[in-house]
Design an enzyme around this catalytic site. Structure first.
Site, short mmCIF file in Angstrom:
data_model
loop_
_atom_site.label_atom_id
_atom_site.label_comp_id
_atom_site.label_asym_id
_atom_site.label_seq_id
_atom_site.Cartn_x
_atom_site.Cartn_y
_atom_site.Cartn_z
CE LYS A 186 -8.07 8.68 -2.27
NZ LYS A 186 -6.72 9.27 -2.34
CB SER A 202 -6.44 10.53 -6.01
OG SER A 202 -5.86 10.27 -4.75
CB SER A 254 -4.09 12.40 -3.26
OG SER A 254 -3.68 12.06 -4.56
#
Lengths: 490, 485
Positions: free
Chosen positions: B83, B158, B182
């Site tokens: 990420k 996210s 997330s």
């Protein structure tokens, strides 16, 4: 109209002062990362992701900083709390890389201490309350005058560990504020927690000051005075600001709560552009650090292991070594000198003689060279050795001075120097008589006048003898010799 | 697009590389080829915000040589997507924000270092909601990621890019991060496994902070085993993170051999409200029936403060974020926009650098920490947070081993369908509780509704990831193809 004198104002008005002292802790590394905490260095060289606040970096508390902060708090008679909490103090400034300072807020390391700074006329102690001692980190440094038109940032200091020592508003004069600072500095030095150099920024003082009419008990509106760079600057700034406040009050005005900046060159205070109260630091517990938990036993051990406090050492020196108050104060002014003295006194055995030499020749020498006692070439055992040589009649007092000078220069042992330089006392009567013959021959006029009754001229003749013997003759002995020879020859 | 195609597992990749059937260069090459085939780029699924083919090939060569003379790691040759808010060397770390465009971290996160030490190859940086603030990856400065199953749907967020990278079969494992769901929410939307470990289980050093007391690095896996392998490598104490726990890490892959017989699985009624999509409810009940059939005891329980979780979360998280994001000031790195004086520079930089959702949360957080409001908001929220944590404590203290819930109230919604921030916040309703309480939780696919994956959530007591994995392995086996049907 001339400015009113302090004394005139003091007749009607009282000064109320509280101080916030920031003290840099003497650690090798910073408070929350492994970077060197050393002062100076090329800008932005002692930095890492943590103290640069790079994205993703996290703080790790320096255990040594906790020990030093605890020692300081205990020395100031504070209660050290088993649980204290780090908090973020949020504000934007270019030299504050995270946008917040890690500090402590509503649960500080220690609270409720005091220090005694002297005695009142009735011999009661002047006791200044210590509200709290908390740990925090320093910001970096903004350099405004290095490059034209821009501000440069040096983050070497970012994250250096500090304690903030907040006093109660217990001081009633600039002198008391000065005395508090000197006592505080001395305690911190004795505890060996800080380098205590205001110039290098290890000790920084902000002062809260207010004025009130004598007899009133409520506190007046205070202002905070910043930007002082010496203790005497603090005292002067407090006087100037207090006089300003009294002027405002006497004219029927009200004092505005604000931050004042001291301008040492102009000896003036001026309001800071940042308005007091406009800052909302939005404190909240620092989520990157768990609460600081200190075992009760550990705190007790730290208290037990506390180095000797200045007051205790003064009392002990007076009692054990029979020194007067003036001598004690001078010798214990800093712990390194006191250690030095104590080593000499113990090794030599005569504490008074040791005190005379340390306060006289040693301090004079240090003052001349600007040296610190810890790097002084004459080590305590060698000074004690010199005192032993004097006591045992191996060298005269005059020769001892010359030996001492050589010790300062070379660091060699005193006996070795006395031997090498031929400074051992001459006890040989024949040798002394020979020198006296020469002196009499070379000073006929003085001899004549001495014989005629000008006894003070004996000093000139002794001086001449000393010169001949290069200090190796005992003054008393040759005084008697001169008196005997010049009267018996009549 | 071949939605639902199962990627090679991490265990298989490792075995092949270790026995010499393939090398790391080949596994990386295959992942690059797959990314190309599924159109993972900006004009396609928009999974990666940076993916440098040449760099990855170079790293693959380096990894293969280095490991030749050392004990092969447990993720040998496995490409792992990272990420964009986890610091890694070489590829930029931008948090999906204009603020950090082009910023390359000079150090790497502990989790990335551990992956590399285990033989894995960090495989690009994945798209995300800016600074992890969002539930759809639509708040990215690089545009939204598309759900590989149906490209008009969000992958969730996210960590939408990481979930999509695994779902699209590019990598078997990806790292994400959680503050309020997330990892689990996008895992559910993309039909993959997503694990949020216990707070303190995995080092946060190098994870760009959103809300420090909630943030935790999480793992996506194509299978439960992939996720277990990934977590095992990154978990464990890190002296660089003072909130990381010094508790031994068991081999989670061994949990696959554990039985769920006699295990008490709580079904909290607050997670099965009247309003729950009946098709989601049906999938959950089917999953629970499988567990019961394996000998688990399903028990109705209650976590009475659940409805307070979202309001509490949206006080605590923005408060911490407002402070954590103060460092993006244009002074030292990242974006700087000129303005009138220092204040003008700050305003221009932060106004221009942050998107609307990040700005909204910074303002919200600044407000709740302000003098005069702190007690009413932040302090009170922290008290309620304790009540929420106590709910889990009581349930787990009453003989319940694990909880099972839907991960989200609905399957993946359409891109652009939710414009009201509050409605978007409510999509985290079943996930924020675990972050507030610090307990581990995971989502795994339990079937589909209209072709869209549905996630089932397991929640365990602190540091009992092992137990959670045991149930997840068992459920995965019991569901078989049903998990993706």
């Amino acid at each position: 109209m001339t400015a009113p004198t302090m004394d005139a104002l003091l007749a009607n008005w009282e000064m109320v002062v509280g101080l916030e002292v920031h003290c840099q802790l003497k650690t090798n590394s910073k408070a929350f990362c492994g970077c060197s905490a050393a002062y100076g260095g090329q800008p932005n060289t002692n930095v890492c992701p943590v103290c640069l606040a790079l994205p993703g970096a996290l703080p790790v508390l320096n255990g040594r900083a906790v020990e030093l902060a605890t020692t300081a708090a205990l020395a100031l008679n504070c209660t050290v709390h088993p649980v204290s909490v780090f908090a973020r103090k949020n504000y934007f400034y270019p030299d504050l890389p995270k946008g917040y300072q890690i500090s402590q807020f509503d649960q500080p390391l220690a609270t409720g201490g005091h220090v005694d700074i002297g005695r009142r006329a009735d011999s009661s102690p002047i006791r200044i309350g210590v509200t709290r001692v908390h740990m925090e980190e320093d910001a970096g440094k903004s350099v405004h005058d290095r490059y034209p038109g821009v501000t440069a940032i040096d983050l070497n200091r970012s994250g250096v560990p500090l304690i903030e020592i907040v006093s109660e508003p217990d001081m009633r004069s600039a002198e008391e504020a000065g005395a508090y600072l000197r006592v505080l500095k001395q305690i911190l030095e004795y505890m060996d927690v800080s380098d205590d150099s205001m110039e290098e920024g290890s000790l920084r003082v902000d002062a809260n000051v207010s004025a009130r009419r004598r007899g009133e008990t409520a506190l007046g509106t205070k202002t905070e005075v910043k930007n002082m760079n010496s203790f005497s600057g603090v005292e002067r700034a407090l006087e100037v600001e207090w006089i300003r406040q009294v002027g405002v009050l006497e004219a029927g005005g009200t004092v505005q709560q604000q931050t004042m900046l001291w301008d040492g060159a102009a000896q003036q205070v001026r309001p800071s552009r940042t308005k007091e109260g406009s800052h909302d630091y939005r404190y909240f517990p620092e989520p990157d650090l768990p609460p600081l938990v200190l075992a009760i036993d550990w705190i007790a051990k730290m208290r037990h292991d506390l180095p000797e406090l200045p007051a205790d050492r003064r009392a002990r020196f007076a009692k054990d070594y029979g020194l007067g108050e003036y001598d004690v104060d001078l010798i214990t002014a800093n712990p390194r000198l006191a250690d030095y003295y104590e080593s000499v006194a113990r090794a030599h055995g005569d504490p008074k003689a040791a005190a005379n030499w340390v306060m006289g020749d040693v301090l004079a020498q240090l003052k001349t060279t600007g040296q610190d006692i810890t790097t002084f070439r004459v080590r305590p055992q060698d000074l004690a050795g010199l005192l032993n040589l004097m006591r045992d009649g191996v060298v005269t007092h005059t020769a001892a001075r010359q030996v001492f000078a050589r010790m300062v220069a070379t660091g060699d042992a005193p006996a070795q120097i006395a031997e090498r330089e031929g400074l051992v006392k001459v006890n040989d009567d024949g040798q002394l008589a020979g020198w006296l013959d020469e002196v009499i021959a070379e000073h006929p006029a003085e001899v004549e006048r001495f014989r005629a009754g000008e006894k003070k001229l004996q000093g000139v003749l002794i001086g001449a003898m000393m010169k001949k013997s290069r200090g190796r003759a005992d003054a008393k002995q040759i005084g008697a010799m001169i008196a005997k020879r010049l009267t018996s020859n009549e | 697009m071949t939605a639902g195609e199962r990627p090679r597992s991490a265990a298989d990749v490792r075995k092949e590389v270790r026995n010499g059937a393939r090398d790391t260069q080949a596994t990386v090459e295959q992942a690059l080829q797959r990314a190309f085939d599924v159109k993972a780029g900006m004009d396609g699924l928009n999974i990666f915000v940076s993916l440098d083919d040449a760099l990855l090939r170079e790293h693959a060569r380096g990894a293969a040589t280095q490991l030749a003379d050392t004990e092969p790691g447990s993720l040998l040759g496995v490409p792992v997507a990272i990420k964009d808010n986890i610091a890694s060397l070489h590829h930029p770390t931008t948090c999906g924000s204009r603020m950090l465009k082009g910023y390359i971290s000079p150090y790497e996160a502990t989790v990335v270092a551990r992956l590399r030490a285990a033989g894995a190859v960090p495989f690009g940086k994945t798209n995300m909601d800016e600074f992890a603030m969002g539930s759809s990856t639509e708040n990215s400065a690089y545009g939204p990621t598309l759900n590989p199953h149906q490209t008009d749907r969000t992958p969730g967020g996210s960590s939408g890019g990481s979930a999509a990278a695994v779902a699209a079969g590019i990598v078997p494992i990806a790292l994400g991060s959680e503050t309020g769901g997330s990892v689990r929410q996008p895992a559910a939307f993309c039909g993959v496994v997503g694990v949020k470990p216990t707070y303190g289980r995995v080092s946060r050093f190098g994870l760009v902070a959103f809300a420090s007391s909630l943030d935790q690095v999480g793992v996506f896996g194509a299978t439960v085993d992939d996720a277990a392998r990934g977590l095992r490598v990154i978990a464990g104490h890190d002296p660089l993170d003072s909130t990381s726990a010094d508790i031994p890490v068991p081999d989670y892959t061994l949990a696959g051999t554990h039985s769920v017989k006699g295990m008490v699985i709580g079904r909290p009624k607050e997670y099965f409200p009247e309003s729950l999509d009946p098709r989601v409810r049906a999938r959950c009940d089917a999953a629970l029936a499988h567990l019961a059939a394996l000998g688990a005891i399903v028990k109705d329980v209650s976590l009475p403060h659940t409805d307070l979780a979202v309001p509490v979360y949206y006080i605590v998280a923005p408060a911490e974020a407002s402070s954590n994001l103060a460092r993006f000031d244009g002074v030292r790195y990242g974006r700087r926009l000129p303005g009138d004086g220092l204040r003008g520079m700050y305003e221009a930089t932060r106004t221009g650098g942050f998107g609307p959702e990040v700005t909204r949360r910074i303002l919200l957080g600044t407000y709740v920490l302000s003098a005069g409001y702190y007690d009413a908001y932040y302090r009170k929220a922290q008290r309620v947070r304790t009540l929420i944590a106590d709910d889990f404590g009581s349930v787990f203290g009453s003989g319940v081993d694990l909880l099972f819930t839907p991960t989200t109230p609905t399957p993946a919604f359409r891109l652009g369908a939710i414009s009201d921030p509050y409605e978007m916040y409510m999509s985290d309703i079943f996930t924020v509780t675990a972050n507030l309480a610090g307990v581990p939780a995971m989502s795994q696919p339990i079937g589909r509704v209209d072709g869209l994956p549905v996630g089932g959530q397991l929640i365990a007591p602190h540091f009992e990831e092992d137990r959670m994995f045991a149930a997840a392995y068992a459920l995965e086996r019991a569901l078989g193809d049903e998990a993706h049907r």
